[in-house]
Enzyme design. Structure first.
Site, PDB file in Angstrom:
ATOM      1  N   HIS A 126       9.649  16.468  -2.794  1.00  0.00           N
ATOM      2  CA  HIS A 126      10.261  17.383  -1.806  1.00  0.00           C
ATOM      3  C   HIS A 126      11.313  18.304  -2.437  1.00  0.00           C
ATOM      4  O   HIS A 126      11.974  19.048  -1.723  1.00  0.00           O
ATOM      5  CB  HIS A 126      10.949  16.588  -0.690  1.00  0.00           C
ATOM      6  CG  HIS A 126      10.046  15.658   0.060  1.00  0.00           C
ATOM      7  ND1 HIS A 126       8.855  16.075   0.616  1.00  0.00           N
ATOM      8  CD2 HIS A 126      10.153  14.325   0.352  1.00  0.00           C
ATOM      9  CE1 HIS A 126       8.274  15.024   1.208  1.00  0.00           C
ATOM     10  NE2 HIS A 126       9.035  13.964   1.060  1.00  0.00           N
ATOM     11  N   ASP A 163       1.528   9.610  -1.001  1.00  0.00           N
ATOM     12  CA  ASP A 163       2.718   9.313  -0.196  1.00  0.00           C
ATOM     13  C   ASP A 163       2.423   9.746   1.249  1.00  0.00           C
ATOM     14  O   ASP A 163       1.682  10.709   1.464  1.00  0.00           O
ATOM     15  CB  ASP A 163       3.899  10.111  -0.765  1.00  0.00           C
ATOM     16  CG  ASP A 163       5.234   9.732  -0.149  1.00  0.00           C
ATOM     17  OD1 ASP A 163       6.014   9.042  -0.831  1.00  0.00           O
ATOM     18  OD2 ASP A 163       5.506  10.145   1.009  1.00  0.00           O
ATOM     19  N   HIS A 165       4.311  11.218   3.265  1.00  0.00           N
ATOM     20  CA  HIS A 165       4.922  12.513   3.568  1.00  0.00           C
ATOM     21  C   HIS A 165       4.277  13.604   2.691  1.00  0.00           C
ATOM     22  O   HIS A 165       3.913  13.343   1.544  1.00  0.00           O
ATOM     23  CB  HIS A 165       6.425  12.465   3.296  1.00  0.00           C
ATOM     24  CG  HIS A 165       7.139  11.408   4.088  1.00  0.00           C
ATOM     25  ND1 HIS A 165       7.430  10.162   3.570  1.00  0.00           N
ATOM     26  CD2 HIS A 165       7.584  11.409   5.365  1.00  0.00           C
ATOM     27  CE1 HIS A 165       8.035   9.439   4.501  1.00  0.00           C
ATOM     28  NE2 HIS A 165       8.141  10.160   5.595  1.00  0.00           N
ATOM     29  N   ASP A 250       4.865   4.523   1.066  1.00  0.00           N
ATOM     30  CA  ASP A 250       5.414   4.411   2.415  1.00  0.00           C
ATOM     31  C   ASP A 250       4.356   4.477   3.513  1.00  0.00           C
ATOM     32  O   ASP A 250       4.694   4.456   4.698  1.00  0.00           O
ATOM     33  CB  ASP A 250       6.526   5.446   2.638  1.00  0.00           C
ATOM     34  CG  ASP A 250       6.197   6.807   2.057  1.00  0.00           C
ATOM     35  OD1 ASP A 250       5.032   7.025   1.686  1.00  0.00           O
ATOM     36  OD2 ASP A 250       7.113   7.642   1.974  1.00  0.00           O
TER      37      ASP A 250
HETATM   38 ZN    ZN Z   1       7.329   9.528   1.552  1.00  0.00          ZN
END
Ligand code: ZN
Length: 346
Positions: A126, A163, A165, A250
């Site tokens: 990110h 992941d 996200h 996650d």
């Molecule tokens: Zn994540």
């Protein structure tokens, strides 16, 4: 023949302190390192990280932003973003996280190992060129991919981001670049709210950005079906020379942030799929870098599955072939959108 597997680890990654209640805590790596010491102590090639050069950081990040991060040195607390606090030694951990991934790549290129897992923090997918966010400070894999292109002459790199996200900063970095194909599976309802189906790249990079928004009820067989159906033709057509994996855990069912229904086995099977695909590409090297994963037990268990597959010398387990209707719909939707680009449909 078992492949040689490297790991990058360093106690300085634990010096990035985020406070008592922050999910991205040093205990994440402590739990992984403990498991590695117990179960893989003599089976891995230890790779010592070194700081990346400033020139390497500038492959992705602006000089002003790099200066901002380095200026947090020895200050007790700096809030870089609402969710990304920084402590006195964070700058060193973040700098070393990028350097660890680059050292991992160097180890792959010198054939000290054929796969390398960089067990680093803070995570990176990110971190934009001029902004921290989502617990990330430097874009570890973004810099590594640029380094591979600019310094090592790679022409086709596949980045797989499992992941839960979306790796907005990796997408952003290579959105107009057809030398890096970014593929991400993620849940759209959460941070950073990017990664929609139609974000497929621009200019020369059009069709080289594959987003697969998945559903929260996703089970192991579903994610495996989606990856098998999408990744296999992409690898066949794109012919990557290097596999980079943004390895977040996650999506595990125990994770407090990104709960789906996956078990740790899913990550082992995903690693097996990546390994088999790399073998089909003349054993193109594989570099994994730790991203998210916030239940310490699930994190260690998932990394154990991945390392277990990579170091396993024996008959591999068959990847399950069943899946739900929703997983088939994800594949159909992705195919519908990407058919016109031809990168994985021709
Ligand atoms: Zn994540």
């Amino acid at each position: 023949m078992p492949i040689k597997v490297g790991i990058v680890r360093d106690p300085r990654y634990l010096d990035h302190k985020t406070g008592l209640v922050h999910p991205e805590s040093p205990n994440r790596l402590r739990s992984i390192y403990r498991m590695v010491d117990k179960e893989f102590s003599d089976r891995l090639v230890a790779i010592q990280p070194e700081l990346a050069t400033l020139e390497d950081l500038e492959l992705v990040h602006t000089p002003t932003y790099i200066k901002q991060i380095l200026s947090t040195a020895e200050r007790d607390f700096t809030p870089l973003a609402p969710d990304t606090p920084v402590s006195a030694k964070t700058y060193m951990a973040a700098w070393l996280a990028v350097g660890g991934c680059i050292k991992g790549l160097d180890a792959l290129l010198s054939e000290r190992c054929q796969a390398c897992f960089c067990l680093v923090r803070p995570p990176g997918h990110h971190a934009l060129s001029d902004r921290a966010g989502g617990f990330c400070i430097f874009n570890n894999l973004g810099v590594t991919a640029r380094y591979a292109i600019e310094r090592c002459g790679f022409e086709r790199i596949l980045i797989i981001d499992w992941d839960i996200h979306h790796g907005n900063a990796i997408q952003d970095q290579f959105y107009g670049d057809n030398r890096v194909l970014y593929l991400s599976s993620h849940y759209m309802g959460w941070y950073p709210h990017t990664g929609d189906w139609e974000e497929t790249g621009e200019g020369e990079g059009l069709g080289f950005n594959v987003n697969l928004p998945v559903f929260k009820e996703m089970e192991d067989e579903d994610v495996l079906h989606i990856y098998r159906e999408v990744l296999t033709p992409i690898v066949r057509n794109f012919r990557p020379q290097l596999f980079l994996v943004a390895a977040g855990f996650d999506a595990h069912h125990r994770d407090p942030l990104g709960r789906t229904r996956l078990t740790e086995k899913a990550f082992g099977w995903l690693a097996q799929m990546v390994l088999q695909l790399s073998e089909s590409m003349r054993s193109a090297p594989i570099l994994l870098s730790l991203e998210g994963g916030y239940d310490n037990w699930a994190l260690a268990a998932s990394v154990r599955e991945v390392l277990g597959i990579l170091t396993f010398d024996g008959r591999r387990e068959r990847i399950p072939l069943t899946y739900t209707k929703k997983a088939a719909e994800v594949v159909d939707k992705a195919l519908g959108i990407h058919r016109k680009y031809g990168i994985w449909t021709s």
